[in-house]
Design an enzyme around this catalytic site. Sequence first.
Site, PDB file in Angstrom:
ATOM      1  N   THR A 195       0.899  -1.303  -0.046  1.00 18.53           N
ATOM      2  CA  THR A 195       0.139   0.322   0.079  1.00 18.53           C
ATOM      3  C   THR A 195       1.078   1.294  -0.093  1.00 18.53           C
ATOM      4  O   THR A 195       1.947   1.203   0.236  1.00 18.53           O
ATOM      5  CB  THR A 195      -1.041  -0.007   1.333  1.00 18.53           C
ATOM      6  OG1 THR A 195      -0.254   0.276   2.409  1.00 18.53           O
ATOM      7  CG2 THR A 195      -1.642  -1.118   1.277  1.00 18.53           C
ATOM      8  N   SER A 224       1.902   4.653  -4.684  1.00 15.32           N
ATOM      9  CA  SER A 224       1.878   5.736  -5.801  1.00 15.32           C
ATOM     10  C   SER A 224       3.101   6.626  -5.410  1.00 15.32           C
ATOM     11  O   SER A 224       3.091   7.608  -6.489  1.00 15.32           O
ATOM     12  CB  SER A 224       0.415   6.396  -5.615  1.00 15.32           C
ATOM     13  OG  SER A 224       0.382   6.834  -4.505  1.00 15.32           O
ATOM     14  N   SER A 225       3.719   6.671  -4.406  1.00 11.01           N
ATOM     15  CA  SER A 225       4.651   7.710  -4.344  1.00 11.01           C
ATOM     16  C   SER A 225       5.864   7.326  -3.027  1.00 11.01           C
ATOM     17  O   SER A 225       5.687   6.231  -2.628  1.00 11.01           O
ATOM     18  CB  SER A 225       4.056   9.132  -3.776  1.00 11.01           C
ATOM     19  OG  SER A 225       4.133   9.667  -2.508  1.00 11.01           O
ATOM     20  N   TYR A 236      -0.091  11.484  14.729  1.00  7.32           N
ATOM     21  CA  TYR A 236       0.669  10.786  13.974  1.00  7.32           C
ATOM     22  C   TYR A 236       1.448   9.677  14.528  1.00  7.32           C
ATOM     23  O   TYR A 236       1.219   8.253  14.314  1.00  7.32           O
ATOM     24  CB  TYR A 236       1.842  11.462  13.077  1.00  7.32           C
ATOM     25  CG  TYR A 236       2.734  10.703  12.021  1.00  7.32           C
ATOM     26  CD1 TYR A 236       2.237  10.025  11.008  1.00  7.32           C
ATOM     27  CD2 TYR A 236       4.073  10.600  12.592  1.00  7.32           C
ATOM     28  CE1 TYR A 236       3.186   9.147  10.360  1.00  7.32           C
ATOM     29  CE2 TYR A 236       4.918   9.793  11.681  1.00  7.32           C
ATOM     30  CZ  TYR A 236       4.434   9.030  10.466  1.00  7.32           C
ATOM     31  OH  TYR A 236       5.367   8.503   9.781  1.00  7.32           O
TER      32      TYR A 236
HETATM   33  N1  LIG Z   1       9.083  10.079   5.019  1.00  3.63           N
HETATM   34  C1  LIG Z   1       9.528  10.050   6.165  1.00  3.63           C
HETATM   35  O1  LIG Z   1      10.398  10.858   6.636  1.00  3.63           O
HETATM   36  C2  LIG Z   1       8.893   8.642   6.990  1.00  3.63           C
HETATM   37  C3  LIG Z   1       9.480   8.655   8.207  1.00  3.63           C
HETATM   38  C4  LIG Z   1       9.140   7.368   9.058  1.00  3.63           C
HETATM   39  C5  LIG Z   1       8.000   6.760   8.514  1.00  3.63           C
HETATM   40  N2  LIG Z   1       7.517   7.044   7.558  1.00  3.63           N
HETATM   41  C6  LIG Z   1       6.223   6.139   6.902  1.00  3.63           C
HETATM   42  O2  LIG Z   1       6.845   5.589   5.621  1.00  3.63           O
HETATM   43  C7  LIG Z   1       5.865   5.318   4.911  1.00  3.63           C
HETATM   44  C8  LIG Z   1       5.888   5.725   3.597  1.00  3.63           C
HETATM   45  O3  LIG Z   1       5.771   7.126   3.686  1.00  3.63           O
HETATM   46  P1  LIG Z   1       6.540   8.185   2.440  1.00  3.63           P
HETATM   47  O4  LIG Z   1       7.381   8.961   3.258  1.00  3.63           O
HETATM   48  O5  LIG Z   1       6.772   7.390   1.339  1.00  3.63           O
HETATM   49  O6  LIG Z   1       5.223   9.397   2.125  1.00  3.63           O
HETATM   50  P2  LIG Z   1       4.476   9.262   0.720  1.00  3.63           P
HETATM   51  O7  LIG Z   1       5.329   9.849  -0.308  1.00  3.63           O
HETATM   52  O8  LIG Z   1       3.552  10.513   1.198  1.00  3.63           O
HETATM   53  O9  LIG Z   1       3.401   8.367   0.614  1.00  3.63           O
HETATM   54  C9  LIG Z   1       2.221   7.925   1.192  1.00  3.63           C
HETATM   55  C10 LIG Z   1       1.585   6.884   0.381  1.00  3.63           C
HETATM   56  O10 LIG Z   1       0.473   6.692   1.170  1.00  3.63           O
HETATM   57  C11 LIG Z   1      -0.812   6.610   0.295  1.00  3.63           C
HETATM   58  N3  LIG Z   1      -1.963   7.155   0.950  1.00  3.63           N
HETATM   59  C12 LIG Z   1      -2.286   7.979   1.888  1.00  3.63           C
HETATM   60  N4  LIG Z   1      -3.533   8.230   2.145  1.00  3.63           N
HETATM   61  C13 LIG Z   1      -4.002   7.124   1.619  1.00  3.63           C
HETATM   62  C14 LIG Z   1      -5.502   6.468   1.561  1.00  3.63           C
HETATM   63  N5  LIG Z   1      -6.361   7.048   2.459  1.00  3.63           N
HETATM   64  N6  LIG Z   1      -5.651   5.352   0.914  1.00  3.63           N
HETATM   65  C15 LIG Z   1      -4.485   4.901   0.176  1.00  3.63           C
HETATM   66  N7  LIG Z   1      -3.599   5.112   0.452  1.00  3.63           N
HETATM   67  C16 LIG Z   1      -3.077   6.388   0.881  1.00  3.63           C
HETATM   68  C17 LIG Z   1      -0.233   7.885  -0.812  1.00  3.63           C
HETATM   69  O11 LIG Z   1      -1.062   7.530  -1.870  1.00  3.63           O
HETATM   70  P3  LIG Z   1      -2.334   8.310  -2.643  1.00  3.63           P
HETATM   71  O12 LIG Z   1      -2.128   9.744  -2.089  1.00  3.63           O
HETATM   72  O13 LIG Z   1      -2.263   8.001  -4.044  1.00  3.63           O
HETATM   73  O14 LIG Z   1      -3.379   7.677  -1.905  1.00  3.63           O
HETATM   74  C18 LIG Z   1       1.133   7.422  -0.861  1.00  3.63           C
HETATM   75  O15 LIG Z   1       1.380   6.260  -1.822  1.00  3.63           O
HETATM   76  C19 LIG Z   1       4.680   5.720   5.795  1.00  3.63           C
HETATM   77  O16 LIG Z   1       4.109   4.866   6.398  1.00  3.63           O
HETATM   78  C20 LIG Z   1       5.114   6.936   6.587  1.00  3.63           C
HETATM   79  O17 LIG Z   1       4.444   7.115   7.732  1.00  3.63           O
HETATM   80  C21 LIG Z   1       7.948   8.092   6.410  1.00  3.63           C
END
Ligand SMILES: NC(=O)c1ccc[n+]([C@@H]2O[C@H](COP(=O)([O-])OP(=O)(O)OC[C@H]3O[C@@H](n4cnc5c(N)ncnc54)[C@H](OP(=O)(O)O)[C@@H]3O)[C@@H](O)[C@H]2O)c1
Length: 267
Positions: free
Chosen positions: A12, A15-16, A157
């Site tokens: 899941t 997309s990004s 969060y």
């Molecule tokens: N970036 C960081 O610094 C960081 C640090 C610690 C942990 N994380 C964790 O790593 C994971 C990936 O995060 P990322 O940084 O790659 O973030 P991101 O680029 O914002 O990606 C988030 C993804 O979640 C999807 N999403 C959000 N709401 C959704 C919904 N209601 N239904 C289905 N899909 C949904 C988005 O796609 P759509 O918008 O197309 O739905 C997107 O593909 C997350 O669990 C985040 O909490 C990130």
Amino acid sequence: MTHLRGKTIVLTGSSSGIGAVAAKKMARAGARLCLVARDGEQLSAVKAEIDAAGGKVWIYPADLTDEAQLNECAAAILAEHARVDVLINNAARSIRRPIEEALDRLHDYQRTIQINYLGAVGLTLKLLPRMLEQGRGQVVNISTMSTQVPIPLFSAYLASKSALESFSRSLQAELGHKGIDVTVVHFPMVRTPMSNKTRIYKHMRMMDTDAAADWLVKAVREKPARIARPLGNVGSVVLAALPGPATRYTQPLFRLMDWRLKKKLEK
Ligand SMILES: NC(=O)c1ccc[n+]([C@@H]2O[C@H](COP(=O)([O-])OP(=O)(O)OC[C@H]3O[C@@H](n4cnc5c(N)ncnc54)[C@H](OP(=O)(O)O)[C@@H]3O)[C@@H](O)[C@H]2O)c1
């Protein structure tokens, strides 16, 4: 060590950010990828890249905060794939806001819980019966290093991610002996659209998406209970042993860090 070749992996949030990069890496390693996110166009773009490289990929656009869409998505995956070997609950949203500025914003807490916790649990409950039938399966839940240390300003969060960690422990405890492996991944800050939303983090050093995606590949290959930075693990031990001092004495450091980042931004 497990090979990814031929494994059906539901990922899941693909997309990004980390999910999109991990999808391409896993497809290159021979896995069959089922990609889930809301943005169908973005999912199609990731699929096109995987197709062009000869990988195997299916897309399931769905909003996982909508129970009907979640159920439909799970049903389609189960109908189209004989096995579900791995579910990676990576979709999430983050909110950075002081609690004092959230006094009229219960919806901050509802929105984060809805996707980060209930979206992940909902999909797990739907795909788990297939894993149990198979006699094995793995659930990888994505959390953050910030639940391992007393980080301020992310209460909505972090509470949702802590709930997901607690669910992960129960899942492992209850179903480990039936072949279900559970991995929690505690990412540090990673440069993605999620972290880019916070302006003052512009100059913060962060992990890149390639290294973060490698953590997800490692999660599937090695099936550890946890993937985390040593600093996060030390933080969680100190926090468990000495919650008062660990929280009190670290807060001035976080305020100093924010002050320095703001200064860099102003330069
Ligand atoms: N970036 C960081 O610094 C960081 C640090 C610690 C942990 N994380 C964790 O790593 C994971 C990936 O995060 P990322 O940084 O790659 O973030 P991101 O680029 O914002 O990606 C988030 C993804 O979640 C999807 N999403 C959000 N709401 C959704 C919904 N209601 N239904 C289905 N899909 C949904 C988005 O796609 P759509 O918008 O197309 O739905 C997107 O593909 C997350 O669990 C985040 O909490 C990130």
